[in-house]
Design an enzyme around this catalytic site. Structure first.
Site, PDB file in Angstrom:
ATOM      1  N   HIS A 146     105.231 108.876  15.752  1.00 25.64           N
ATOM      2  CA  HIS A 146     104.050 108.815  14.898  1.00 25.64           C
ATOM      3  C   HIS A 146     102.847 109.518  15.518  1.00 25.64           C
ATOM      4  O   HIS A 146     101.856 109.766  14.829  1.00 25.64           O
ATOM      5  CB  HIS A 146     103.716 107.356  14.549  1.00 25.64           C
ATOM      6  CG  HIS A 146     103.133 106.564  15.678  1.00 25.64           C
ATOM      7  ND1 HIS A 146     103.872 105.725  16.477  1.00 25.64           N
ATOM      8  CD2 HIS A 146     101.860 106.467  16.139  1.00 25.64           C
ATOM      9  CE1 HIS A 146     103.095 105.155  17.370  1.00 25.64           C
ATOM     10  NE2 HIS A 146     101.869 105.587  17.185  1.00 25.64           N
ATOM     11  N   ASP A 190     111.103 105.711  16.634  1.00 27.95           N
ATOM     12  CA  ASP A 190     109.740 106.165  16.918  1.00 27.95           C
ATOM     13  C   ASP A 190     109.633 106.846  18.283  1.00 27.95           C
ATOM     14  O   ASP A 190     108.718 106.577  19.066  1.00 27.95           O
ATOM     15  CB  ASP A 190     108.761 104.991  16.831  1.00 27.95           C
ATOM     16  CG  ASP A 190     107.327 105.457  16.631  1.00 27.95           C
ATOM     17  OD1 ASP A 190     107.132 106.631  16.310  1.00 27.95           O
ATOM     18  OD2 ASP A 190     106.404 104.639  16.818  1.00 27.95           O
ATOM     19  N   SER A 229      99.376 104.957  22.277  1.00 27.97           N
ATOM     20  CA  SER A 229     100.726 105.156  21.771  1.00 27.97           C
ATOM     21  C   SER A 229     101.408 106.302  22.504  1.00 27.97           C
ATOM     22  O   SER A 229     100.833 107.388  22.668  1.00 27.97           O
ATOM     23  CB  SER A 229     100.690 105.456  20.274  1.00 27.97           C
ATOM     24  OG  SER A 229     100.222 104.349  19.552  1.00 27.97           O
TER      25      SER A 229
END
EC number: 3.4.21.-
Length: 439
Positions: free
Chosen positions: A173, A203, A282
């Site tokens: 993402h 992911d 992230s």
């Protein structure tokens, strides 16, 4: 009498006619001179007398009275000891009260003292920071007035160096929807990055940059199978664009399950931590106390969008297998049944347990095996398709159970799917096929 003599000696000491020194160093010189000139007095009455008086210079009359009270040897030792202590004390006072130039020669700045755990944390950050990178996601936008096509940042995140070949690991993402990607190393050098491959279901994405090998510091890879709740963890990343930020915490939970932001497919065995993870963290590494990689920070639970003390990291044992496949093949060959199934809530409303097949394309594994799709008859009434209740003897109650079972299977493997068809159950063999390539 002795007490009176003692008080008299004390009074004589305090009322000594010696003029007070103008500076401390002059007083030290005066006192040292008085001690040096002290010598025993000759015998008063008999050579065999054991009490010889202490003779001092006439400029200091008070020690003569002191000599009348105690023997000369004892007085000498007492005076020498007291003078020595006083000299040391006044020498220290000179450093404090004297000239700044003289005192500055004795001033030593003490280093900052850190505890053992603080030193370990500082060392961990310094050793692992060169392995963490900053990723900028650029998107193509057209100016509304000039109609010029521009590349503007639409997001940012973190990543880390996987090997000396320039492979960078991050979250999918972080790079999703990017027309261009740039990677900034710890020395602030910037490189264009190419996408090697990604796995939307877990992911995970792998990039590659063309940087000199001496600038690439691969992160040490650990193991996540033996983690314990309560052990310390450290997260390094770039929250809110602030490069190389360290946050600490503990593992607050294991074997959690979250859904992929891209496909909704569940990610099992996720690590839960209370280390502060915010937007921009992230793709960054989660490290143990030895500085080894144990997870990839991927999501937070927060109503406000900031850290609420509940963060999630994909375990390194899962990431390692995915990264190896992406580097070798550019994709992950994960087996699928080739069906679309109804939401779990819809099946629960029907009072059933399992996975309801909405669509089974005839060119997919399930369609080839003969699984039935949900459809409507000529009158518009809903005819339920097959409801999968187990795979290879393992019970299936919802979509997460089905995904969990398929993750343990391989492409080309034949599985036995038990379905509820109407009012009876059937067992159907299905040959699993690889997931189609994602663009």
């Amino acid at each position: 009498m002795a007490a009176a003599a003692s008080s008299s000696a004390t009074a004589c000491f305090l009322s000594s006619p010696c003029p007070p020194p103008r500076r401390p160093r002059h007083f030290l010189r005066h006192l040292a001179c008085a001690v040096a000139t002290t010598k025993p007095a000759p015998a008063a009455s008999s050579p065999s007398s054991s009490s010889r008086s202490l003779a001092l210079p006439s400029t200091a009359p008070w020690p003569r009275r002191l000599g009348e009270l105690i023997p000369a040897e004892a007085a000498g030792r007492l005076l020498s000891s007291a003078a020595g202590s006083l000299i040391v004390a006044l020498a220290s006072a000179v450093l404090i009260l004297g000239d700044a130039g003289a005192a500055s020669a004795f001033v030593v700045s003490t280093p900052r003292k850190l505890q053992a755990d603080e030193l370990a944390t500082v060392r961990l950050f310094q050793e692992n920071t060169p392995s963490v990178v900053y990723i900028t996601n650029l998107a193509v936008r057209q100016d509304a007035f000039t109609l010029d096509v521009l590349e503007v940042p639409q997001g940012s995140g973190s990543g880390f160096v996987w090997d000396k070949s320039g492979h960078i690991v991050t979250n999918f993402h972080v790079i999703r929807g990017a027309s261009d990607l740039r990677v900034t190393l710890a020395d602030q050098s910037v490189y264009e990055a190419q996408v090697v491959g990604f796995d939307q279901d877990k992911d995970v994405a792998v990039l590659r940059i063309k940087a000199p090998k001496d600038k690439l510091r691969p992160i040490p890879v650990g193991v996540s199978a033996d983690l314990l709740v309560g052990q310390k963890v450290f997260a390094i990343g770039n929250p809110f664009g602030l490069d190389h930020t360290l946050t600490t915490g503990v593992i607050s939970g294991l074997r959690r399950e979250i859904s992929s932001a891209a496909t909704g497919r569940p990610i099992q065995d996720v690590i839960q931590t209370d280390a502060a993870i915010n937007p921009g963290n992230s793709g960054g590494p989660l490290l143990d106390s030895s500085g080894n990689l144990i997870g990839v920070n991927t999501a937070i639970y927060s109503p406000s969008g900031a850290s609420s003390g509940v963060g999630f990291s994909i375990p390194v044992d899962t990431v390692g297998g995915i990264v190896d496949q992406l580097i070798k093949f550019g994709k992950v060959t994960r087996p699928i049944l080739g069906i679309k199934f109804a939401p779990d809530q819809s099946v629960e409303q029907l009072g059933l347990s399992g996975v309801l097949v909405l669509d089974a394309p005839p060119n997919g594994p399930a369609g080839k095996a003969g699984l039935l799709s949900t459809k409507r008859d000529a009158y518009g009434r809903l005819i339920l398709g097959d409801i999968i209740t187990s795979v290879n003897g393992t019970k299936v109650t919802n979509g997460s159970d089905l995904y969990r079972i398929l993750d343990q299977c391989k492409v080309g493997e034949t599985v036995t799917v038990e379905v509820l068809r109407g009012d009876h159950k059937e067992k159907i063999p299905v040959v699993l096929e690889p997931k189609p390539d994602e663009s």
